[in-house]
Design a protein around this motif. Structure first.
Motif, mmCIF file in Angstrom:
data_model
loop_
_atom_site.group_PDB
_atom_site.id
_atom_site.type_symbol
_atom_site.label_atom_id
_atom_site.label_comp_id
_atom_site.label_asym_id
_atom_site.label_seq_id
_atom_site.Cartn_x
_atom_site.Cartn_y
_atom_site.Cartn_z
ATOM 1 N N LEU A 56 0.824 -1.212 0.000
ATOM 2 C CA LEU A 56 0.000 0.000 0.000
ATOM 3 C C LEU A 56 0.856 1.259 0.000
ATOM 4 C CD1 LEU A 56 -2.806 -1.016 2.524
ATOM 5 C CD2 LEU A 56 -3.014 -0.759 0.046
ATOM 6 N N GLN A 57 1.980 1.231 0.674
ATOM 7 C CA GLN A 57 2.846 2.408 0.711
ATOM 8 C C GLN A 57 3.444 2.732 -0.648
ATOM 9 O OE1 GLN A 57 5.741 1.752 3.734
ATOM 10 N NE2 GLN A 57 4.290 2.064 5.431
ATOM 11 N N HIS A 58 3.738 1.687 -1.438
ATOM 12 C CA HIS A 58 4.342 1.907 -2.765
ATOM 13 C C HIS A 58 3.303 2.063 -3.861
ATOM 14 C CE1 HIS A 58 8.377 1.293 -1.308
ATOM 15 N NE2 HIS A 58 7.992 0.157 -0.704
ATOM 16 N N SER A 59 2.020 2.049 -3.559
ATOM 17 C CA SER A 59 0.965 2.190 -4.578
ATOM 18 C C SER A 59 0.750 3.668 -4.891
ATOM 19 C CB SER A 59 -0.321 1.551 -4.068
ATOM 20 O OG SER A 59 -0.763 2.222 -2.907
ATOM 21 N N ASP A 60 -0.178 3.952 -5.840
ATOM 22 C CA ASP A 60 -0.465 5.340 -6.256
ATOM 23 C C ASP A 60 -1.350 6.018 -5.238
ATOM 24 O OD1 ASP A 60 -0.727 4.244 -9.681
ATOM 25 O OD2 ASP A 60 1.012 4.998 -8.547
ATOM 26 N N SER A 61 -0.802 6.437 -4.137
ATOM 27 C CA SER A 61 -1.538 7.150 -3.102
ATOM 28 C C SER A 61 -1.110 8.602 -3.098
ATOM 29 C CB SER A 61 -1.268 6.510 -1.743
ATOM 30 O OG SER A 61 0.115 6.546 -1.467
ATOM 31 N N PRO A 62 -1.926 9.525 -2.541
ATOM 32 C CA PRO A 62 -1.544 10.952 -2.491
ATOM 33 C C PRO A 62 -0.193 11.123 -1.821
ATOM 34 C CG PRO A 62 -3.812 10.671 -1.819
ATOM 35 C CD PRO A 62 -3.239 9.303 -1.969
ATOM 36 N N PRO A 63 0.664 11.969 -2.412
ATOM 37 C CA PRO A 63 2.019 12.121 -1.850
ATOM 38 C C PRO A 63 2.028 12.768 -0.483
ATOM 39 C CG PRO A 63 1.622 13.789 -3.532
ATOM 40 C CD PRO A 63 0.441 12.874 -3.594
ATOM 41 N N SER A 64 0.903 13.392 -0.119
ATOM 42 C CA SER A 64 0.903 14.070 1.169
ATOM 43 C C SER A 64 0.533 13.167 2.327
ATOM 44 C CB SER A 64 -0.086 15.243 1.137
ATOM 45 O OG SER A 64 -1.400 14.757 0.879
ATOM 46 N N GLN A 65 0.210 11.914 2.033
ATOM 47 C CA GLN A 65 -0.210 11.018 3.089
ATOM 48 C C GLN A 65 0.783 9.885 3.244
ATOM 49 O OE1 GLN A 65 -4.134 9.720 2.286
ATOM 50 N NE2 GLN A 65 -5.067 11.763 2.456
ATOM 51 N N THR A 66 1.043 9.589 4.452
ATOM 52 C CA THR A 66 1.905 8.443 4.784
ATOM 53 C C THR A 66 1.166 7.552 5.753
ATOM 54 O OG1 THR A 66 3.869 9.787 4.523
ATOM 55 C CG2 THR A 66 4.120 7.697 5.750
#
Length: 344
Positions: free
Chosen positions: A290-300
């Motif tokens: 999930l961390q390496h998927s296409d998620s918003p760059p502002s969220q960790t």
């Protein structure tokens, strides 16, 4: 009570065995050639009868203890039963020795060794030995009878090792004495047959075995009584010799059952721990994906265990729950206004 009459019988048998230490050491310097066969027969009779009386009295105690515990009706042990066992064993021994003396009487044999010459004096070493027709057959039958008695005694002593009776309160020490006699006899008998031609080692080995057996037997049976009487100023209680009662068979079986059940539960817990570790590793792998998927760059996404997950009180945190973890999306680079504009 500890059946003092049987203890006295054991003492008489030990005295007969100790007397054999003296008679076994008599040689040609003290006994004439004509009397040597009589000494041979006397040594065999005294040692055999002394062993039967001493060991037979201990065997009678153990046998009566075993019989009283296995019987359906718990009754006191009469003294005549103990004496009848000893008398029966002694009669068998006496009859056998009489048959041996009549059918195949003892005689002495001479064995000459290498002559020694010193200053015109020639010395011929001669060894006198006891012998008879079919000597080893008679000796083997005698050893066989004693061996059966030893095996029965050690079996009964082991079977009644956890039993304490008020009628015979020194049963534990009697069992220890039986162990001592059985071990030493099993070691001595074959060794003496192998070194029979060596006079000094044979006598030393026989005498040492007799001394150790008799002294240990008398110490185990009489010394605790003397110490208990001295401790209590002449008065001895029944429980002074029996000691604390051991666990019963039912308690031992219950203990074994609990130990087995505990081991099974430990195995099940270990399996569950392995399953939890496997699920943990799989969940960590999913989180990395999930961390390496296409998620918003502002969220960790930070994994936090459920037990440690803090309560969410504002809109700046959004939660994604899983079976064992909570994912909290935190704004790491923007303040509240920037995050709201970006989200819109």
């Amino acid at each position: 009570m500890s059946q003092p009459g049987m203890n006295n019988t054991t003492l008489v048998g030990c005295i007969l065995c100790l007397a054999c230490v003296y008679t076994l050491g008599l040689d040609g310097n003290y006994v004439s050639v004509d009397l040597y066969p009589v000494m041979c027969q006397l040594n065999a009779g005294m040692l055999s009868l002394g062993f039967t009386v001493a060991y037979g009295s201990m065997f009678a105690k153990i046998w009566c203890i075993h019989r009283s515990t296995t019987a359906k009706k718990k009754e006191p042990i009469p003294a005549w039963k103990l004496y009848s066992v000893v008398i029966f064993l002694a009669v068998i021994d006496i009859v056998y020795l009489i048959c041996w003396a009549i059918l195949s009487p003892m005689r002495h044999t001479q064995r000459e060794f290498t002559r020694i010459t010193r200053e015109d004096i020639e010395t011929i070493p001669v060894l006198y030995q006891c012998d008879c027709d079919n000597f080893y057959i008679w000796l083997g039958i005698l050893y066989g009878m004693k061996g059966v008695l030893l095996l029965l005694g050690i079996f009964l002593a082991y079977d009644t090792r956890n039993i304490r009776l008020k009628d015979i309160n020194d049963s534990r020490y009697v069992g220890m004495s039986i162990y001592n006699v059985v071990v030493l006899c099993c070691i001595t008998a074959p060794v003496v047959l192998l070194i029979n031609s060596e006079q000094n080692p044979t006598y030393a080995f026989k005498s040492l075995t007799i001394l150790v057996c008799t002294i240990l037997t008398m110490a185990l049976i009489f010394l605790p009584k003397v110490m208990a009487i001295r401790k209590n100023n002449g008065f001895i209680e029944s429980n002074e010799l029996t000691g604390p009662s051991p666990p019963s068979k039912e308690e031992e079986e219950r203990h074994k059952f609990l130990v087995t059940d505990n081991e099974q539960i430990k195995k099940q817990l270990h399996q569950k721990d392995e399953e939890i570790s496997d699920l943990q590793s799989r969940l960590d792998a999913c989180l990395l994906t999930l961390q390496h998927s296409d998620s918003p760059p502002s969220q960790t996404y930070v994994p936090i265990p459920l037990s440690r997950a803090p309560p969410i009180a504002s809109a700046e945190n959004s939660m994604i729950t899983s079976p064992s973890f909570t994912l909290v999306a935190r704004n790491l680079h923007f303040d509240d206004e920037e995050f709201s504009e970006t989200y819109i």
